[in-house]
Design a protein around this motif. Structure first.
Motif, mmCIF file in Angstrom:
data_model
loop_
_atom_site.group_PDB
_atom_site.id
_atom_site.type_symbol
_atom_site.label_atom_id
_atom_site.label_comp_id
_atom_site.label_asym_id
_atom_site.label_seq_id
_atom_site.Cartn_x
_atom_site.Cartn_y
_atom_site.Cartn_z
ATOM 1 N N GLU A 1 0.647 -0.990 -0.058
ATOM 2 C CA GLU A 1 0.205 0.061 -0.239
ATOM 3 C C GLU A 1 1.038 1.126 -0.084
ATOM 4 O O GLU A 1 0.377 2.137 -0.806
ATOM 5 C CB GLU A 1 -0.833 -0.272 1.363
ATOM 6 C CG GLU A 1 -1.993 -0.754 0.952
ATOM 7 C CD GLU A 1 -1.558 -2.289 1.684
ATOM 8 O OE1 GLU A 1 -2.527 -3.305 1.252
ATOM 9 O OE2 GLU A 1 -0.600 -2.555 1.647
ATOM 10 N N LEU B 1 -0.787 -1.703 9.175
ATOM 11 C CA LEU B 1 -2.152 -1.798 8.810
ATOM 12 C C LEU B 1 -3.330 -2.810 9.888
ATOM 13 O O LEU B 1 -4.432 -2.525 10.266
ATOM 14 C CB LEU B 1 -3.127 -3.327 7.342
ATOM 15 C CG LEU B 1 -1.849 -2.838 6.475
ATOM 16 C CD1 LEU B 1 -2.595 -3.857 5.154
ATOM 17 C CD2 LEU B 1 -2.144 -1.416 5.990
ATOM 18 N N ASP C 1 -3.112 -0.027 15.585
ATOM 19 C CA ASP C 1 -2.475 1.090 15.477
ATOM 20 C C ASP C 1 -2.332 1.504 17.133
ATOM 21 O O ASP C 1 -2.986 1.517 18.360
ATOM 22 C CB ASP C 1 -3.266 2.019 15.592
ATOM 23 C CG ASP C 1 -4.346 1.964 14.631
ATOM 24 O OD1 ASP C 1 -3.586 1.589 12.688
ATOM 25 O OD2 ASP C 1 -5.546 1.832 14.117
ATOM 26 N N ASN D 1 1.822 5.840 12.259
ATOM 27 C CA ASN D 1 0.224 5.268 13.584
ATOM 28 C C ASN D 1 0.626 4.552 14.964
ATOM 29 O O ASN D 1 0.006 3.920 15.289
ATOM 30 C CB ASN D 1 -0.925 4.661 12.314
ATOM 31 C CG ASN D 1 -0.522 3.118 11.945
ATOM 32 O OD1 ASN D 1 0.701 3.280 11.729
ATOM 33 N ND2 ASN D 1 -1.096 2.372 12.783
ATOM 34 N N THR E 1 -4.940 6.228 12.537
ATOM 35 C CA THR E 1 -4.349 4.669 11.723
ATOM 36 C C THR E 1 -4.725 4.742 10.595
ATOM 37 O O THR E 1 -3.929 5.628 9.628
ATOM 38 C CB THR E 1 -6.187 3.781 11.987
ATOM 39 O OG1 THR E 1 -6.024 2.682 12.042
ATOM 40 C CG2 THR E 1 -7.065 5.002 10.483
ATOM 41 N N ASN F 1 -4.605 5.426 6.114
ATOM 42 C CA ASN F 1 -4.917 5.187 5.416
ATOM 43 C C ASN F 1 -4.542 6.028 4.821
ATOM 44 O O ASN F 1 -3.773 7.139 4.563
ATOM 45 C CB ASN F 1 -6.501 6.326 6.081
ATOM 46 C CG ASN F 1 -7.357 6.640 5.378
ATOM 47 O OD1 ASN F 1 -7.595 7.588 4.577
ATOM 48 N ND2 ASN F 1 -8.764 5.696 5.367
ATOM 49 N N THR F 2 -4.749 5.426 3.114
ATOM 50 C CA THR F 2 -4.122 6.396 2.203
ATOM 51 C C THR F 2 -4.177 7.800 2.463
ATOM 52 O O THR F 2 -3.406 8.337 1.846
ATOM 53 C CB THR F 2 -4.324 5.461 1.288
ATOM 54 O OG1 THR F 2 -5.476 5.212 0.208
ATOM 55 C CG2 THR F 2 -3.925 3.774 0.791
ATOM 56 N N LYS F 3 -5.559 8.101 2.282
ATOM 57 C CA LYS F 3 -5.837 9.487 2.137
ATOM 58 C C LYS F 3 -4.882 9.865 3.468
ATOM 59 O O LYS F 3 -3.790 10.910 2.873
ATOM 60 C CB LYS F 3 -6.915 9.720 2.032
ATOM 61 C CG LYS F 3 -7.509 11.049 2.668
ATOM 62 C CD LYS F 3 -9.530 11.159 2.661
ATOM 63 C CE LYS F 3 -9.615 12.981 2.219
ATOM 64 N NZ LYS F 3 -11.036 13.190 3.172
#
Length: 349
Positions: free
Chosen positions: A192, A255, A258, A278, A293, A295-297
């Protein structure tokens, strides 16, 4: 105090790394420490001053029989040592420690919520039940376990060798070198991260530096998107520390879990790198680059923040990171662990 610690093997995993060094530190604090490990003919990857007991390792074509036999040999060796305290570090060794005679004090040093790594419901249940056992829990993060299981007696993060992981001397920041520790395991999120960097970095002339492992799939992805990259195989901690110091930014995300202590996060911070993560220790800081956490965004937003930050802001961030990890020296960590196991021993004696 005589302390026995069962391990499933002497590999390169983070948990084994922590226990090997912690055993050394506890030995230097005056304890008699035994590491009990199946004899698979492999020398300890991480050196330790603790005493080692190698147990018989059964090898037949019947996997279940091998498993039960090997665990019985570990349990027998644990019992024979007659320790004052036994320390489990993995859900399977937690059962072995629990089954020891009642006069032996028992501790479960939890470095991962292993339920998330189970391959099916049965293996998840086997791991989950260990957190219900009557073992004194010491955790490496206050948030690593679900709230209903989080009845720990203390928090002890893993330690860092600050003589090895020290800040780089150069103050120049090019914002081009972005590093990560590549891993085979899917939950580490290597794929990712590389996919995002391959898209985000096309017009920014970045160089992606990957250490430890880089799959052919991820190589092709970088090449197809015309992203410059380097791969660095790591054979020792010195090479790893040099890798961190060669980068302006380290992405130390994953992933799962966290907020848990994460070696790449901590070591990169100690080496004077900007870090997006994270995980702890960064999540306990005021860093603008921490994320709650994966998250690609979120990750892309932090990359933009780093890319747009001025040098003063970046140097302030680095100074704060280095100050924070100074508390994670092995001596500090081992003394904290020692205080908790001493408490267990005194209260239950």
């Amino acid at each position: 105090m005589k302390i026995a610690i069962p391990l499933l093997g002497f590999g390169r995993a983070g948990g084994q790394r922590v226990l090997s060094r912690l055993a050394t530190e506890l030995t230097e604090l005056g304890h008699e420490v035994y590491l009990i490990v199946p004899d698979d003919g492999v020398q300890a990857y991480y050196p330790t001053n603790a005493k080692q007991i190698r147990t018989k390792k059964t090898r037949t074509r019947f996997r279940l029989f091998n498993l039960l036999s090997n665990y019985y040999h570990i349990w027998s060796a644990l019992k024979a040592v007659t320790p004052d305290l036994a320390v489990a570090n993995h859900h399977l060794t937690a059962y072995l420690v629990w089954l020891l005679p009642r006069k032996i004090k028992k501790c479960y040093y939890i470095q991962a919520y292993e339920v998330v790594f189970g391959s099916n419901n049965i293996t998840k249940l086997i791991a989950y039940l260990t957190y219900l056992l009557p073992l004194n829990k010491i955790v490496n993060s206050s948030t690593i376990l679900p709230k209903k299981l989080n009845n720990y007696i203390g928090v002890v993060p893993a330690g860092i060798d600050l003589d090895l992981y020290y800040p780089r001397t150069s103050s120049q920041i090019s914002k081009r070198s972005i590093g990560l520790i590549g891993r085979k395991e899917k939950h580490k999120g290597t794929k990712e991260i590389i996919q995002l960097l391959s898209k985000w970095g096309q017009d920014k002339k970045i160089i992606v530096n990957v250490a430890v492992f880089l799959s052919e799939e991820n190589k092709e992805y970088l090449e197809n998107n015309r992203i410059a990259y380097n791969f660095t195989p790591i054979s020792n901690d010195g090479e790893l520390a040099n890798f961190y110091r060669s980068n302006d930014l380290i992405i130390a995300t994953g992933l799962v879990e966290d907020g848990a202590f994460h070696y790449p996060c901590a070591e990169a911070m100690a080496c004077g790198c900007s870090v997006i993560s994270n995980y702890a220790p960064l999540v306990h800081s005021k860093s603008i680059l921490k994320i709650e956490t994966f998250n690609t965004k979120f990750l892309e937003e932090k990359l933009e923040l780093f890319y747009e930050a001025d040098e003063v802001s970046i140097h302030n961030e680095l100074a704060a990171n280095i100050s924070l990890v100074s508390d994670y020296s092995w001596r500090n960590v081992s003394k904290k662990f020692d205080s908790y196991i001493t408490q267990i021993y005194k209260e239950l004696s």
